[in-house]
Design a protein around this motif. Structure first.
Motif, PDB file in Angstrom:
ATOM      1  N   THR A  62      35.221  -0.155 -71.729  1.00 12.60           N
ATOM      2  CA  THR A  62      34.512   0.237 -72.945  1.00 12.60           C
ATOM      3  C   THR A  62      33.478   1.304 -72.632  1.00 12.60           C
ATOM      4  N   VAL A 116      34.386  -5.073 -70.046  1.00 13.00           N
ATOM      5  CA  VAL A 116      33.998  -6.276 -70.781  1.00 13.00           C
ATOM      6  C   VAL A 116      35.155  -7.268 -70.744  1.00 13.00           C
ATOM      7  N   TYR A 145      23.106  -3.207 -77.836  1.00  7.51           N
ATOM      8  CA  TYR A 145      24.147  -3.776 -76.983  1.00  7.51           C
ATOM      9  C   TYR A 145      23.678  -5.013 -76.221  1.00  7.51           C
ATOM     10  N   GLU A 146      22.511  -4.948 -75.628  1.00 13.23           N
ATOM     11  CA  GLU A 146      22.020  -6.078 -74.844  1.00 13.23           C
ATOM     12  C   GLU A 146      21.891  -7.328 -75.697  1.00 13.23           C
ATOM     13  N   LYS A 175      25.687  -8.516 -76.751  1.00 13.43           N
ATOM     14  CA  LYS A 175      26.511  -9.122 -75.706  1.00 13.43           C
ATOM     15  C   LYS A 175      26.042 -10.530 -75.349  1.00 13.43           C
ATOM     16  N   LYS A 176      24.798 -10.861 -75.710  1.00 12.17           N
ATOM     17  CA  LYS A 176      24.327 -12.231 -75.514  1.00 12.17           C
ATOM     18  C   LYS A 176      24.917 -13.172 -76.557  1.00 12.17           C
ATOM     19  N   PRO A 204      31.159 -11.415 -76.269  1.00  8.02           N
ATOM     20  CA  PRO A 204      31.666 -10.199 -75.636  1.00  8.02           C
ATOM     21  C   PRO A 204      31.732  -9.076 -76.671  1.00  8.02           C
ATOM     22  N   THR A 205      31.130  -7.936 -76.355  1.00 10.29           N
ATOM     23  CA  THR A 205      31.023  -6.831 -77.308  1.00 10.29           C
ATOM     24  C   THR A 205      31.755  -5.605 -76.779  1.00 10.29           C
TER      25      THR A 205
END
Length: 342
Positions: free
Chosen positions: A66, A71, A155-156, A159-160, A163-164
């Motif tokens: 990505t 990911v 993003y951070e 993704k928590k 899955p991004t």
């Protein structure tokens, strides 16, 4: 030397990215329409579109390259959240109904060209570009799809939650972005089938126009009246520009010289620069506030050859310029054929 499946998948997508950058930067690249014998007779003057690189179908959980790095995604995601219109078009095209999606800034929320039965029950998680992260988390997604240009700064946080998978951007690389979405969803065969159906449909439109040679002799422009901004004429490296390129109509100078290949902005007094054999136009905002009413009611517009010949067509902004994907493209191709064969 033996390569891991992950390395091979990553190399494939990186190679595609390199092709994309080359195509965007090579101003001399052209695509040519071909006759039945395969001989090239006319270049479209648009940069050649990069060939879509497809990952190999994966068994089970796998890694997707990505814009934010590799990911790992689940084998068969069941609770997908999408944060832009392109991602929503992609998942619905692939037969996946997301549990949540952001909405466009339109009265209908989800874009009106999407079948109502397919968007019914999808949870609205905020506006594109500013999703409600608590609402996203509450859906307990196992996969999030978006792009770096929209949500890179989140993003951070995303993704928590799950899955991004982020593509770099949206618009021009939409075919490659769709392939990434298909990879993340474990729908590579379905994705290839949708892409092949589109190519076949585009070829049918070209045939309806009299074949590649006849299509290449006709110029087309897409004009968008925008509330709070100048009017836009879309270039070769826009979503709608790729569709026109795929049916083989020719771009005008204002299209070929569009800034970054995306668009040229013109004021009301420059509207004749948008003239072509056929002009398709839409409005983002009201006809009055976007200046559509004023421009199309004025002498300059009425004096354009497309207007005089009856070849101007008002189209849906949601479909032609906001959707971005194979479901939208299929509907646009139908409209192109209907209007250009009148």
């Amino acid at each position: 030397m033996v390569f891991s499946s992950r390395a091979l998948r990553t190399a494939t997508v990186l190679a595609a990215a390199a092709v994309t950058l080359t195509a965007c930067g090579a101003t001399g690249a052209t695509t040519g329409s071909k006759d039945s014998a395969g001989g090239s007779f006319k270049a479209t003057d648009c940069p050649a579109q990069p060939k879509t690189a497809w990952a190999k179908p994966a068994d089970g959980a796998h890694t997707v390259p990505t814009a934010m790095g590799d990911v790992k995604v689940p084998a068969d995601p069941k609770r997908v959240v999408v944060l832009d219109t392109a991602e929503l078009d992609s998942v619905l095209t692939l037969g996946v109904k997301p549990v949540g999606a952001t909405h466009a800034d339109v009265a209908s929320g989800f874009l009106a060209y999407l079948p109502k039965e397919k968007v019914a029950g999808i949870k609205d998680v905020g506006t594109i570009g500013s999703p409600d992260l608590e609402a996203v988390a509450a859906l307990k997604p196992d996969l999030i799809l978006t792009s770096k240009v929209r949500d890179g700064q989140r993003y951070e946080q995303l993704k928590k939650i799950a899955p991004t998978v982020m593509t770099e951007t949206t618009g021009y690389p939409w075919k490659q972005n769709f392939a990434t979405h298909a990879d993340a969803l474990g729908k590579i065969p379905e994705g290839k089938k949708a892409a092949a159906a589109y190519e076949k449909h585009a070829a049918q439109v070209t045939d309806a126009l009299g074949g590649a040679e006849a299509a290449a002799k006709r110029t087309t422009n897409v004009v968008r009246f925008v509330e709070g901004a100048d009017t836009r004429v879309y270039g070769c490296q826009s979503y709608i520009g790729t569709l026109l390129d795929d049916i083989g109509t020719a771009p005008t100078d204002v299209v070929k010289n569009a800034k970054d290949g995306l668009m040229t902005e013109v004021g009301p007094e420059q509207i004749t620069r948008a003239d072509a054999d056929a002009v398709f136009y839409s409005a983002y905002g009201s006809p009055e506030k976007s200046k559509e009413s004023q421009v199309t009611g004025g002498a300059l517009w009425k004096n354009m050859k497309a207007v005089k010949s009856g070849h101007t067509f008002r189209v849906s902004d949601q479909l032609w310029l906001q959707g971005i994907g194979y479901t939208a493209a299929d509907k646009i191709l139908d409209e192109l054929q209907k209007d250009l064969t009148k």
